[in-house]
Design an enzyme around this catalytic site. Structure first.
Site, mmCIF file in Angstrom:
data_model
loop_
_atom_site.group_PDB
_atom_site.id
_atom_site.type_symbol
_atom_site.label_atom_id
_atom_site.label_comp_id
_atom_site.label_asym_id
_atom_site.label_seq_id
_atom_site.Cartn_x
_atom_site.Cartn_y
_atom_site.Cartn_z
ATOM 1 N N GLU A 48 2.903 -7.168 -32.527
ATOM 2 C CA GLU A 48 1.556 -6.994 -31.975
ATOM 3 C C GLU A 48 0.781 -8.302 -32.011
ATOM 4 O O GLU A 48 0.028 -8.619 -31.084
ATOM 5 C CB GLU A 48 0.803 -5.902 -32.744
ATOM 6 C CG GLU A 48 1.331 -4.492 -32.503
ATOM 7 C CD GLU A 48 1.184 -4.053 -31.053
ATOM 8 O OE1 GLU A 48 0.351 -4.624 -30.322
ATOM 9 O OE2 GLU A 48 1.905 -3.122 -30.647
ATOM 10 N N TYR A 129 -7.854 -3.638 -32.715
ATOM 11 C CA TYR A 129 -6.687 -3.250 -31.917
ATOM 12 C C TYR A 129 -5.408 -3.289 -32.742
ATOM 13 O O TYR A 129 -4.630 -2.319 -32.754
ATOM 14 C CB TYR A 129 -6.525 -4.151 -30.688
ATOM 15 C CG TYR A 129 -5.157 -3.967 -30.079
ATOM 16 C CD1 TYR A 129 -4.874 -2.832 -29.319
ATOM 17 C CD2 TYR A 129 -4.120 -4.867 -30.337
ATOM 18 C CE1 TYR A 129 -3.604 -2.609 -28.821
ATOM 19 C CE2 TYR A 129 -2.847 -4.654 -29.841
ATOM 20 C CZ TYR A 129 -2.596 -3.519 -29.078
ATOM 21 O OH TYR A 129 -1.329 -3.300 -28.605
ATOM 22 N N ASP A 147 -5.508 -1.414 -25.391
ATOM 23 C CA ASP A 147 -5.315 -2.778 -24.906
ATOM 24 C C ASP A 147 -5.602 -2.801 -23.409
ATOM 25 O O ASP A 147 -6.133 -1.831 -22.847
ATOM 26 C CB ASP A 147 -3.903 -3.279 -25.233
ATOM 27 C CG ASP A 147 -2.823 -2.584 -24.414
ATOM 28 O OD1 ASP A 147 -3.124 -1.574 -23.722
ATOM 29 O OD2 ASP A 147 -1.662 -3.040 -24.452
ATOM 30 N N CYS A 199 1.405 1.876 -13.667
ATOM 31 C CA CYS A 199 -0.026 1.733 -13.365
ATOM 32 C C CYS A 199 -0.413 0.263 -13.510
ATOM 33 O O CYS A 199 -1.274 -0.106 -14.305
ATOM 34 C CB CYS A 199 -0.835 2.629 -14.309
ATOM 35 S SG CYS A 199 -2.546 2.891 -13.776
ATOM 36 N N CYS A 206 1.965 4.896 -7.703
ATOM 37 C CA CYS A 206 1.434 6.241 -7.951
ATOM 38 C C CYS A 206 2.439 7.344 -7.618
ATOM 39 O O CYS A 206 2.405 8.420 -8.219
ATOM 40 C CB CYS A 206 0.155 6.451 -7.139
ATOM 41 S SG CYS A 206 -1.172 5.297 -7.578
ATOM 42 N N CYS A 209 4.343 8.231 -10.761
ATOM 43 C CA CYS A 209 3.556 8.282 -11.987
ATOM 44 C C CYS A 209 3.525 9.704 -12.539
ATOM 45 O O CYS A 209 3.248 10.652 -11.801
ATOM 46 C CB CYS A 209 2.140 7.794 -11.725
ATOM 47 S SG CYS A 209 1.086 7.839 -13.202
ATOM 48 N N CYS A 215 -4.904 12.300 -11.776
ATOM 49 C CA CYS A 215 -5.553 10.988 -11.662
ATOM 50 C C CYS A 215 -6.704 11.042 -10.656
ATOM 51 O O CYS A 215 -6.496 11.238 -9.447
ATOM 52 C CB CYS A 215 -4.547 9.926 -11.233
ATOM 53 S SG CYS A 215 -5.270 8.268 -11.098
#
Length: 364
Positions: A48, A129, A147, A199, A206, A209, A215
């Protein structure tokens, strides 16, 4: 969006993740997690930190080298600063490497990582975060991980028109509504994978997805326009002088102060350009507050491309002590490393003094 729908979104996303999770050297995949394998908090935390402002592709090699050389937090904590900084070279944002060492040493001193977001926030170099990501992925705490990928998914899923960064708190609240109590670590990684692979910032896919139906942005047809962002301020420009000092045995370099621009890095001695006002801010000052050069090169209020300070006389170049400076090769701890050193090893060895405006050859 009703509570039942938010639960359905989490279930659909986890089912997609079980089939399409990216393989990464720091990740324990969904099948291994289901079999009882737990993520190593050291590897989660290290990845991270490396991934901040850096792509997965760029981080892979660095992560593998780091973990081969320092396989656990105790090994990293015992590593010399210079070795870690050298291994980090090329990843950028070098304050992360210094904070990495501070955090590793704090963790080693306390005998391991705290297992909660709040506990992780007490460690040096760990912000909201990273604390949430490590708590969720390594310890299955239902912490809200947000994030850039998560912000993009949330802004499109709920059609948030508020531009970033003003929308951050709203997007975090929406992400919290979707975070499940079961498998929160897998869910956090699922949202990040969705943002990274489907995305995406441009031309989101899409049609494949898993969240296509709920959405809101897709239904409105403006998914490619979200998230909206405020215009970024102009990047600062600073002007200055650095000195190149060389003998047959190497170049004169200095270690920069730990804080500030390029903190802790090895660099060329200069005139303090990094402490000077940026070009735009300087030009906003009244004329009497600016350092300008006339056509002759003398300081003054005249025209010219201003703001470079006058060069120092040849006998007043900065005196860099051995505690701050290093040479690339050859010299062994001279008392002063500067063009006019009296150290015997430097006798009859010319140095080159070079600047953007003139070049002279000096002898000690």
């Amino acid at each position: 969006m009703p509570g039942g729908e938010t639960a359905d979104i989490s279930v659909a996303l986890l089912a997609w993740y079980d089939r399409h999770a990216r393989e990464m050297p720091w990740r324990v995949g969904p099948a291994a997690r289901a079999a009882g394998l737990r993520p190593d908090p050291y590897r989660v935390w290290l990845s991270e930190v490396m991934l901040q402002q850096t792509t997965v592709a760029a981080v892979r090699g660095y992560f593998l080298r780091f973990t081969a050389r320092w396989p656990d937090v105790a090994a990293l904590a015992a590593a010399p600063d210079e070795a870690v900084m050298a291994e980090w070279a090329g990843l950028g944002y070098y304050a992360r490497a210094r904070n990495l060492l501070k955090c590793a040493r704090a963790v080693a001193a306390r005998g391991g990582f705290p297992e909660s977001r709040d506990g992780l926030l007490t460690l040096p170099g760990i912000g909201p975060y990273t604390a949430a990501a490590v708590a969720a992925i390594a310890f299955d705490e239902p912490a809200v991980v947000v994030d850039g990928n998560v912000e993009r998914v949330m802004s499109r899923l709920f059609q948030v028109e508020t531009p970033l960064p003003a929308a951050k708190s709203e997007l975090t609240e929406l992400a919290a509504r979707l975070t499940p109590a079961i498998r929160p670590g897998d869910y956090a990684q699922a949202v990040m994978d969705l943002g990274a692979t489907i995305c995406t910032p441009r031309s989101p896919a899409c049609g494949i997805c898993p969240l296509m139906l709920p959405c809101a942005a897709r239904a409105a047809g403006n998914q490619a326009d979200l998230p909206r962002k405020l215009a970024k301020p102009e990047k600062p420009v600073r002007e200055g002088v650095v000195w190149l000092l060389r003998s047959p045995h190497g170049w004169l370099l200095e270690r920069r102060p730990e804080t500030g621009l390029l903190g802790g890095m090895i660099g060329l001695p200069g005139d303090g350009w990094d402490q000077r006002l940026a070009k735009g801010a300087r030009n906003a000052l009244p004329a009497e507050g600016r350092a300008r050069r006339t056509k002759s090169g003398a300081p003054g209020p005249g025209g010219g491309r201003g703001a470079l300070p006058p060069l120092p006389p040849r006998d007043t170049l900065p005196d860099h002590s051995a505690s701050r400076c290093r040479l690339a090769e050859g010299w062994r701890n001279p008392p002063y490393l500067h063009p006019f050193s009296s150290h015997p090893a430097h006798h009859d060895r010319p140095f080159r003094y070079q600047s953007p405006q003139r070049r002279v050859l000096c002898r000690p």
